[in-house]
Design a protein around this motif. Structure first.
Motif, PDB file in Angstrom:
ATOM      1  N   MET A 128       0.862  -1.173   0.000  1.00  0.00           N
ATOM      2  CA  MET A 128       0.000   0.000   0.000  1.00  0.00           C
ATOM      3  C   MET A 128       0.901   1.226   0.000  1.00  0.00           C
ATOM      4  SD  MET A 128      -3.025  -1.375   0.062  1.00  0.00           S
ATOM      5  CE  MET A 128      -4.204  -0.135   0.592  1.00  0.00           C
ATOM      6  N   THR A 129       0.567   2.223  -0.789  1.00  0.00           N
ATOM      7  CA  THR A 129       1.419   3.406  -0.910  1.00  0.00           C
ATOM      8  C   THR A 129       1.740   4.047   0.443  1.00  0.00           C
ATOM      9  OG1 THR A 129       0.698   3.859  -3.175  1.00  0.00           O
ATOM     10  CG2 THR A 129       1.638   5.693  -1.938  1.00  0.00           C
ATOM     11  N   LEU A 134       5.663   5.197   4.686  1.00  0.00           N
ATOM     12  CA  LEU A 134       6.031   5.216   6.098  1.00  0.00           C
ATOM     13  C   LEU A 134       7.340   4.458   6.317  1.00  0.00           C
ATOM     14  CD1 LEU A 134       5.433   5.879   9.060  1.00  0.00           C
ATOM     15  CD2 LEU A 134       4.076   3.775   9.164  1.00  0.00           C
ATOM     16  N   LYS A 135       7.473   3.302   5.684  1.00  0.00           N
ATOM     17  CA  LYS A 135       8.721   2.530   5.796  1.00  0.00           C
ATOM     18  C   LYS A 135       9.900   3.362   5.289  1.00  0.00           C
ATOM     19  CE  LYS A 135      11.036  -1.504   6.203  1.00  0.00           C
ATOM     20  NZ  LYS A 135      12.373  -1.228   5.682  1.00  0.00           N
ATOM     21  N   HIS A 136       9.693   4.089   4.200  1.00  0.00           N
ATOM     22  CA  HIS A 136      10.741   4.943   3.643  1.00  0.00           C
ATOM     23  C   HIS A 136      11.145   6.013   4.648  1.00  0.00           C
ATOM     24  CE1 HIS A 136      13.054   7.125   0.650  1.00  0.00           C
ATOM     25  NE2 HIS A 136      12.350   8.215   0.886  1.00  0.00           N
ATOM     26  N   VAL A 137      10.170   6.634   5.326  1.00  0.00           N
ATOM     27  CA  VAL A 137      10.466   7.655   6.327  1.00  0.00           C
ATOM     28  C   VAL A 137      11.270   7.065   7.481  1.00  0.00           C
ATOM     29  CG1 VAL A 137       9.428   9.143   8.099  1.00  0.00           C
ATOM     30  CG2 VAL A 137       8.521   9.152   5.763  1.00  0.00           C
ATOM     31  N   TYR A 289       8.367   9.091  -1.888  1.00  0.00           N
ATOM     32  CA  TYR A 289       8.172   7.732  -2.384  1.00  0.00           C
ATOM     33  C   TYR A 289       6.985   7.739  -3.350  1.00  0.00           C
ATOM     34  CZ  TYR A 289       8.519   2.663  -2.390  1.00  0.00           C
ATOM     35  OH  TYR A 289       8.711   1.366  -2.779  1.00  0.00           O
ATOM     36  N   PRO A 290       7.140   7.204  -4.553  1.00  0.00           N
ATOM     37  CA  PRO A 290       6.087   7.329  -5.578  1.00  0.00           C
ATOM     38  C   PRO A 290       4.853   6.478  -5.280  1.00  0.00           C
ATOM     39  CG  PRO A 290       7.854   5.902  -6.360  1.00  0.00           C
ATOM     40  CD  PRO A 290       8.329   6.483  -5.058  1.00  0.00           C
ATOM     41  N   GLU A 291       3.742   6.868  -5.853  1.00  0.00           N
ATOM     42  CA  GLU A 291       2.511   6.077  -5.787  1.00  0.00           C
ATOM     43  C   GLU A 291       2.742   4.720  -6.452  1.00  0.00           C
ATOM     44  OE1 GLU A 291      -0.717   6.574  -4.803  1.00  0.00           O
ATOM     45  OE2 GLU A 291      -0.691   8.670  -4.143  1.00  0.00           O
TER      46      GLU A 291
END
Length: 388
Positions: A128-129, A134-137, A289-291
């Motif tokens: 899910m986007t 959130l993981k990227h953050v 982070y892209p959609e």
């Protein structure tokens, strides 16, 4: 083009079928298996599938036209079916939970390695986007050391939910809301933070006296850096609101998405104005982070099909699926034995095997009657689930 067989055509199979149908250039459903073949025939008609229908999945093991299978059966059959298809040279995508025990997980992973075929475990919320963002953050370490994590897996299921013959039993379903509902959120937690060092938990059955298993559990997890997490798993919460909140040294982030970065005054109390610069940097990282092109089951099935073709790395393999089950197994061990549980669990732990689990778990109630099928088994999700 990968030819797909769907094993089990109950409610969750719909998500798999619609995902494969959304990608006709790389997949085709060629077979359906269900112990109730009339149910499989109804599904084939509904989706206009030109697919072979069988009552016994074993009839499909040696079918050379099948490249991969989606296993959508009750949990107690996951390991047996997955291992059979892996040994028959088919790639396998298996619904959550991966299996009924860690021993079965290890046997599935071994069969995947020996057959050199892919084994993936459904954890569609990772695709899910907002979750990827959130993981990227978190991976950017912008919020500093994480001190506390709050996981609310709040669902609501009416009393009749557990009337279905296999639901609400330790033997067939493998557990209650912790295993079969909160598995999504527990998977996201372990993906983002890793496994804790130890766990203490309590479970209860408060409103479903037609189920052996829990309908509510609360677990406290401790990590090596001293941070704590609390995980509430439930099918008794009206409104069905789910969230993951990470409280860091510098800021708080969560899904549904929210960011808050407070600054301390000289006396330690918060200033009226937040750290807007940090909040803006976190917002920027989140939206950086892209959609995703495909989300949920479609996202995971697209990754599965691309990995079969060798075009992508498989994002959730058997080892990843096992980690989530190990965390859940530790919650059950702690709740049933009233002890702090250290991770990892060893192969000689009584909760490592399905037999050991069944011998050591509490039956809150005994099922007195059941139904074979519901006339309508449509899955609905409420609350803010779609915003995760």
């Amino acid at each position: 083009m990968s030819n797909i067989a769907i094993i089990g055509t109950g409610s969750i199979a719909t998500a798999h079928i619609e995902a494969y149908l959304a990608m006709p250039e790389i997949s085709k459903i060629v077979a359906l298996a269900d112990i109730y073949p009339e149910k499989a025939m109804s599904v084939a008609t509904k989706y206009n599938l030109e697919a072979r229908v069988v009552a016994n999945y074993q009839e499909l093991l040696n079918d050379p036209t099948i490249d991969a299978v989606s296993i959508c059966t009750p949990p107690y059959m996951h390991a047996t079916i997955a291992i059979d298809f892996l040994k028959a040279g088919k790639h396998v995508l298996v619904e959550k939970p991966m299996a009924s025990s860690l021993k079965e997980c290890d046997e599935m992973i071994k069969a995947s390695i020996e057959s050199q075929k892919l084994l993936s475990v459904v954890a569609q919320n990772r695709f899910m986007t907002p979750i990827m963002r959130l993981k990227h953050v978190l991976d950017q370490h912008l919020i500093g050391k994480i001190a506390h994590t709050q996981v609310d897996s709040f669902w609501w299921r009416g009393h009749s939910y557990y009337d279905l013959w296999w639901r609400g039993t330790w033997e067939k379903e493998g557990g209650g809301c912790t295993l079969n509902h909160a598995v999504h959120h527990i998977d996201m937690l372990q993906w983002m933070l890793g496994l804790p060092t130890d766990i203490f938990a309590a479970t209860s059955n408060t409103l479903h006296d037609n189920a052996e298993v829990e309908d509510l559990s609360i677990a406290v997890l401790r990590y090596g850096n001293g941070s704590l997490a609390q995980v509430t798993s439930s099918v008794v919460h009206h409104g069905e609101e789910q969230q993951l909140i990470f409280q860091g040294e510098k800021a708080r982030v969560s899904v549904p998405w929210k960011v808050n970065a407070q600054i301390a005054k000289e006396n330690g109390f918060p200033q009226e104005k937040n750290d807007e610069d940090l909040e803006n940097r976190i917002q920027e990282a989140f939206h950086q982070y892209p959609e995703l092109l495909f989300e949920g089951h479609k996202g995971q099935i697209n990754n599965f099909l691309m990995a079969i073709k060798g075009n992508q790395k498989l994002l959730i393999d058997g080892t990843e699926g096992r980690k989530t089950l190990e965390l859940i197994t530790a919650i059950y061990k702690s709740a049933n034995q009233g002890v702090h549980v250290k991770l990892p669990l060893s192969a000689d732990d009584p909760f490592y095997t399905r037999e050991g689990m069944l011998a050591n778990v509490k039956h809150f109630y005994e099922k007195q009657s059941s139904v074979e099928n519901f006339s309508d088994d449509t899955i609905t999700v409420g609350g803010n689930y779609e915003k995760l």
